[in-house]
Design an enzyme around this catalytic site. Structure first.
Site, PDB file in Angstrom:
ATOM      1  N   THR A  71     104.952  54.805 -42.636  1.00  0.00           N
ATOM      2  CA  THR A  71     103.911  55.608 -42.004  1.00  0.00           C
ATOM      3  C   THR A  71     102.548  54.930 -42.099  1.00  0.00           C
ATOM      4  OG1 THR A  71     105.171  57.603 -42.487  1.00  0.00           O
ATOM      5  CG2 THR A  71     102.857  57.907 -41.922  1.00  0.00           C
ATOM      6  N   CYS A  72     102.260  54.284 -43.224  1.00  0.00           N
ATOM      7  CA  CYS A  72     100.963  53.612 -43.387  1.00  0.00           C
ATOM      8  C   CYS A  72     100.852  52.412 -42.446  1.00  0.00           C
ATOM      9  CB  CYS A  72     100.770  53.181 -44.838  1.00  0.00           C
ATOM     10  SG  CYS A  72     100.647  54.591 -45.961  1.00  0.00           S
TER      11      CYS A  72
END
Length: 178
Positions: A71-72
């Site tokens: 996600t990052c």
């Protein structure tokens, strides 16, 4: 890594990937804490002063838990893809995590594509000041702030997904221009 520490880390990561209730103490209209951090842009290390960058225009400060996680990485690539739109509005973007300067240096070239700086807040002092530090681990929660040149928070976005943060910050920046 101990089983308890692994479970704590997994629980913290789970919080960052799903929709979470409001965590940030800072709200629109609040004064944003000033800070200086070591950053990397396209693999080059330098210093970042919020006060200095606000003299040039608004700043998006987005906190993310850990470089090179799904996600990052997606969030960083989405910010990178939208940098022309931020630059057109004279908005600086800064990513902040508790990763080491070595890790954010790598992240700045890989997932950020050299398009914006990412900061190493290894002791989580800035994350604490912005009330984004997770209690159980030394990581920041996924929270984005748009800060105006007068040090005021113009917008806050909290969500576990990485894609909505660049979009919400772009929307908020566009509202500033009106």
């Amino acid at each position: 890594m101990s089983l308890i520490k692994s479970a704590s880390l997994l629980a913290a990561l789970a919080l960052t990937t799903s929709a979470t209730p409001a965590l940030a103490a800072l709200k629109a209209g609040d004064k944003a804490p000033d800070f200086k951090l070591q950053t990397a842009t396209d693999g080059k290390v330098s210093a970042f002063s919020l006060k200095d960058h606000l003299k040039k225009g608004p700043v998006v400060v987005y906190f993310y838990p850990k470089a090179f996680t799904g996600t990052c990485s997606l969030e960083a690539r989405t910010f990178a893809d939208n940098m022309p739109k931020f630059k057109a509005m004279n908005v600086t973007v800064l990513g902040v995590s508790t990763d080491t300067i070595q890790k954010v240096t790598e992240f700045s070239t890989a997932d950020c594509q050299g398009k914006f700086p990412v900061a190493a807040d290894t002791d989580a002092k800035v994350a604490k000041a912005y009330d984004t530090k997770m209690a159980a681990v030394n990581m920041a929660a996924r929270v984005s702030y748009l800060i105006t040149p007068d040090h005021k928070v113009a917008a806050v976005h909290e969500a576990g997904d990485g894609v909505s943060h660049p979009m919400k910050m772009l929307e908020a920046a566009q509202k500033l221009k009106k």
